[in-house]
Every structure is written in C-alpha cells, then in structure tokens.
Write a protein that holds these residues in place. Structure first.
Motif, mmCIF file in Angstrom:
data_model
loop_
_atom_site.group_PDB
_atom_site.id
_atom_site.type_symbol
_atom_site.label_atom_id
_atom_site.label_comp_id
_atom_site.label_asym_id
_atom_site.label_seq_id
_atom_site.Cartn_x
_atom_site.Cartn_y
_atom_site.Cartn_z
ATOM 1 N N HIS A 11 -8.438 0.663 -8.434
ATOM 2 C CA HIS A 11 -9.572 0.543 -7.521
ATOM 3 C C HIS A 11 -9.380 -0.505 -6.439
ATOM 4 C CE1 HIS A 11 -10.414 -2.724 -10.324
ATOM 5 N NE2 HIS A 11 -11.362 -3.169 -9.534
ATOM 6 N N ILE A 12 -8.328 -1.340 -6.549
ATOM 7 C CA ILE A 12 -8.118 -2.355 -5.510
ATOM 8 C C ILE A 12 -6.728 -2.245 -4.880
ATOM 9 C CG2 ILE A 12 -9.834 -4.011 -6.315
ATOM 10 C CD1 ILE A 12 -6.149 -4.520 -7.074
ATOM 11 N N LYS A 13 -5.999 -1.167 -5.164
ATOM 12 C CA LYS A 13 -4.622 -1.110 -4.673
ATOM 13 C C LYS A 13 -4.544 -1.063 -3.149
ATOM 14 C CE LYS A 13 -3.443 3.833 -4.770
ATOM 15 N NZ LYS A 13 -2.473 4.816 -5.314
ATOM 16 N N SER A 14 -5.621 -0.635 -2.484
ATOM 17 C CA SER A 14 -5.589 -0.573 -1.018
ATOM 18 C C SER A 14 -5.407 -1.944 -0.389
ATOM 19 C CB SER A 14 -6.867 0.078 -0.480
ATOM 20 O OG SER A 14 -8.005 -0.727 -0.754
ATOM 21 N N ILE A 15 -5.739 -3.012 -1.116
ATOM 22 C CA ILE A 15 -5.588 -4.361 -0.538
ATOM 23 C C ILE A 15 -4.125 -4.638 -0.212
ATOM 24 C CG2 ILE A 15 -5.281 -5.632 -2.711
ATOM 25 C CD1 ILE A 15 -7.278 -6.780 0.379
ATOM 26 N N LEU A 16 -3.214 -3.965 -0.911
ATOM 27 C CA LEU A 16 -1.790 -4.197 -0.650
ATOM 28 C C LEU A 16 -1.282 -3.433 0.560
ATOM 29 C CD1 LEU A 16 -0.256 -4.512 -4.224
ATOM 30 C CD2 LEU A 16 -0.905 -6.302 -2.605
ATOM 31 N N ASN A 17 -2.195 -2.827 1.313
ATOM 32 C CA ASN A 17 -1.816 -2.319 2.633
ATOM 33 C C ASN A 17 -1.450 -3.462 3.574
ATOM 34 O OD1 ASN A 17 -2.268 0.325 1.871
ATOM 35 N ND2 ASN A 17 -4.317 0.436 2.737
ATOM 36 N N VAL A 18 -1.811 -4.693 3.202
ATOM 37 C CA VAL A 18 -1.437 -5.860 4.018
ATOM 38 C C VAL A 18 0.017 -6.259 3.779
ATOM 39 C CG1 VAL A 18 -3.801 -6.735 4.077
ATOM 40 C CG2 VAL A 18 -2.221 -7.575 2.314
ATOM 41 N N THR A 19 0.678 -5.600 2.825
ATOM 42 C CA THR A 19 2.075 -5.927 2.512
ATOM 43 C C THR A 19 2.940 -4.689 2.714
ATOM 44 O OG1 THR A 19 1.622 -5.441 0.174
ATOM 45 C CG2 THR A 19 1.477 -7.740 0.877
ATOM 46 N N PRO A 20 3.198 -4.305 3.967
ATOM 47 C CA PRO A 20 3.987 -3.093 4.231
ATOM 48 C C PRO A 20 5.418 -3.181 3.728
ATOM 49 C CG PRO A 20 3.646 -4.356 6.257
ATOM 50 C CD PRO A 20 2.769 -4.976 5.210
ATOM 51 N N TRP A 21 5.861 -4.372 3.367
ATOM 52 C CA TRP A 21 7.217 -4.551 2.851
ATOM 53 C C TRP A 21 7.333 -4.199 1.368
ATOM 54 C CZ3 TRP A 21 5.951 -8.339 -0.569
ATOM 55 C CH2 TRP A 21 4.937 -9.233 -0.206
ATOM 56 N N ILE A 22 6.226 -3.826 0.719
ATOM 57 C CA ILE A 22 6.279 -3.265 -0.634
ATOM 58 C C ILE A 22 6.518 -1.765 -0.501
ATOM 59 C CG2 ILE A 22 4.907 -2.721 -2.683
ATOM 60 C CD1 ILE A 22 3.573 -5.433 -2.396
ATOM 61 N N ASP A 23 7.438 -1.232 -1.280
ATOM 62 C CA ASP A 23 7.805 0.173 -1.130
ATOM 63 C C ASP A 23 6.770 1.114 -1.725
ATOM 64 O OD1 ASP A 23 10.518 0.051 0.159
ATOM 65 O OD2 ASP A 23 10.908 -1.215 -1.576
ATOM 66 N N ASN A 24 6.331 0.853 -2.938
ATOM 67 C CA ASN A 24 5.372 1.733 -3.595
ATOM 68 C C ASN A 24 4.336 0.909 -4.353
ATOM 69 O OD1 ASN A 24 6.720 4.430 -3.110
ATOM 70 N ND2 ASN A 24 8.355 3.406 -4.247
ATOM 71 N N VAL A 25 3.055 1.248 -4.145
ATOM 72 C CA VAL A 25 1.973 0.621 -4.895
ATOM 73 C C VAL A 25 1.439 1.658 -5.870
ATOM 74 C CG1 VAL A 25 -0.275 -0.508 -4.796
ATOM 75 C CG2 VAL A 25 1.398 -0.892 -2.957
ATOM 76 N N ILE A 26 1.580 1.372 -7.137
ATOM 77 C CA ILE A 26 1.217 2.303 -8.201
ATOM 78 C C ILE A 26 -0.127 1.874 -8.783
ATOM 79 C CG2 ILE A 26 1.919 3.289 -10.414
ATOM 80 C CD1 ILE A 26 4.821 2.240 -9.596
ATOM 81 N N GLY A 27 -1.106 2.758 -8.746
ATOM 82 C CA GLY A 27 -2.418 2.431 -9.267
ATOM 83 C C GLY A 27 -2.531 2.694 -10.757
#
Length: 347
Positions: free
Chosen positions: A56-72
């Motif tokens: 429910h909060i994984k969208s906050i890591l849109n501020v870190t484009p240098w992360i390849d994949n955000v897994i919820g």
C-alpha cells in the motif's frame, strides 16, 4: 553464520549482479530505508537492485528511479497466512538473487528471506531473544544499536559496519515531474504556505483538537497573509475529526485536502513545495524530512523516541505524555513558540 560486523562482507559480495532489499514497514519505515538503499546503489551501480516493501505504500519509491523493481507485499491491514506466501516465495526464488539485505529481522521477513534464498543473506541481530529458526535465515549478521539514532542512520550504519563505502547517509530522491506539475496545479503555483497534518494513526499520539485549533488561530491572527494547507488520510476516522477541527478555526484554511486527494507521491510533492510541515509522528513528517522541508512535530515520550526524531537543523520537536484521548503537556503556546523560532516571513 559469519561473525557480526565483519567488514570483509562487502568484499565478499563485490561481484553481486542481483540484490534484494527487504523491509515491510509502513510509510515512515520505508522512507527511512532510502539512504541505505542509496548506499547500496552507489556501491553496485550496475547490479539489479530490487526492493520488497508493503504494497500500500510502494508508490513512495517512485522518488528512487535508480531502484530497478519495487515488489509489493500485502502487509496492510493484516499480513497473509504463511501458506499464501508459498507462490510468492517460489516466484522470487526463480530470480536467483546473489545477496539479500534484511535489516528489519522480524519473524515474517526473516522467513521470507530464508524462503526466497540467496547464497548470502545479511540480517540484523535482534534486541530480544530470537526464535529458534532465526539463525538459519541468515548467512551473516550485523549488530547496530536500535535506539540511539534515527532509523535511517541505523540502517545506513549497518552497511558501514560491514564495509560499505560512504561519508554520510543521504536521501537521494527525485520527485517525478508529472507529480510536481499536478501538485503545482492544486496549489495554484503557490510556494509560500505551510502544511499541517493534524492526525496520526492513534489518538494517543495526537495533540488535542482544542490545543491545535488554538495554535492555528493564534498564528493566523499574527500572520494575516499566512496560507495554511491541511490534509488528512483517506479514512472515516480522520475525515470526521478534520470536520470538527475546521469548525474550531476562526479563519478557514487556504486549502483542505481530504484523503484520496493526496496519495503518498502527491503528498510528498506538496511537502517539497511547502515552507514548513507541522504534524505528529506520521508518514507525512518523514516524507517532509526526506524532501528537505523544515518541520515542527509533536511526539509522545517513549524509550525509542530517537528512532523517529528529525536529527538535523531546521526541525523543531515538542513532546508530551500519552493519554487515551491524546497528548498532555503540550499547550498552544509551546507550538506557537516553536513556530515563531523559524522566523518565517509570510507576504
């Protein structure tokens, strides 16, 4: 299991191509992992860096484009039964990660770490006695004190203890331009305003609405041109309380955003535009801190208060004692004094 705080750890993983960082905390917890994640990215610029966080909060890591994949992971409002993780774990196991970082060490994340598997799995030692299965979840451990510094420094220090390079923890973030454009439209391109997040997730961590209303009324009387933006979470509890608070104000706020109008990324964009954020120990506070926005916050006194306190210049904190109905020991004059110490000019 390797010895704690072994600085040879970094040398052992230098050839890693696929890395998973696992932390299933909520908004503030995830924000506080960013400096450690940035440290890993700088040390491994060409590796695949994946992160697992609460869905429910994984969208906050849109501020870190240098992360390849955000897994919820479906953490809220309640995590799934263990058997519902089997398919998820098997799919991630196919990724064949070289190393997993889990600096949280909860039972759930530890078992996920073991199940997903990697030749090297770094965990952080527990304060209290760990369950019997815990040592088998990790190949290496690191020990860092859990109460003397904020969470973001603790996580970053874990990496330093095992040999990672870096001078200081940094929030290496970029707020997407489409989010900033949307926020600017909501704010009529205004920059000279303050943001107030009146509520947290529990009543006992909040300043009473009468105290907060008195504080807001005073600063509005003293600053006739002050623009105030108030927002709350998208739930009935906070929406109902906000209606009561608004009824206590002598002058209506400049802007009010109820719940769904400000998802995590939009809230972060708004905070980055704000001259000051005011509120309790909530995700909004940590998003403001991450964005470099000054803050005035209230906390309840507890042994681990330092884990969440902003610890750099530009931040003010008042503390009170908890009661079922809210914080005591914090008066409107305390908030006014802290507010005026910023010496803002509102034209």
């Amino acid at each position: 299991m390797e010895h704690n705080n072994d600085r040879r750890f970094y040398d052992r993983i230098k050839n890693s191509k696929k890395i998973l960082y696992l932390d299933l905390g909520f908004l503030g917890d995830t924000i506080h992992q960013i400096p450690a994640l940035s440290c890993i990215r700088k040390a491994f610029p060409d590796a695949q860096l994946d992160v697992m966080v609460a869905e429910h909060i994984k969208s906050i890591l849109n501020v870190t484009p240098w992360i390849d994949n955000v897994i919820g992971y479906p953490r809220f409002p309640k995590g799934p039964k263990w058997y519902k993780d089997i398919g998820r774990v098997l799919n991630l196991r196919k990724e064949k990660y070289d190393v997993i970082f889990n600096l949280n060490g909860s039972d759930r994340t530890s078992l996920l770490t073991l199940g997903i598997g990697a030749p090297i799995r770094l965990g952080r030692t527990r304060e209290k006695r760990a369950p019997l299965f815990w040592p088998y979840c990790f190949t290496d451990t690191v020990t860092v004190d859990r109460s003397s510094k904020p969470i973001y420094r603790q996580a970053w220090n874990c990496l330093k203890q095992v040999g990672f390079p870096g001078e200081k923890p940094e929030f290496n973030i970029t707020i997407p331009q489409d989010i900033l454009k949307k926020v600017d439209q909501l704010l009529d391109m205004e920059r000279n305003f303050i943001h107030i997040s009146p509520f947290t997730t529990q009543d006992y961590r909040e300043v009473s609405m009468t105290v907060l209303a008195e504080f807001i009324n005073i600063i509005q009387q003293k600053n006739k041109n002050l623009k105030i933006v108030i927002s709350c979470a998208p739930n009935e509890r906070e929406s109902s309380k906000l209606k009561i608070l608004l009824g206590l104000l002598e002058v209506a706020p400049w802007k009010v955003f109820l719940g769904t109008a400000l998802p995590p990324m939009e809230l972060t964009g708004l905070l980055s535009r704000s001259a000051l954020h005011i509120g309790g120990n909530s995700g909004a506070l940590h998003a403001a801190f991450m964005s470099g926005t000054p803050t005035l916050s209230w906390f309840h006194k507890h042994p681990k208060i330092y884990e969440w306190l902003p610890d750099v210049d530009g931040h003010r904190v008042v503390t009170g004692e908890t009661t079922p109905k809210g914080l005591t020991g914090i008066a409107a004059k305390d908030l006014v004094e802290a507010f005026e110490s910023f010496n803002f000019s509102f034209c």
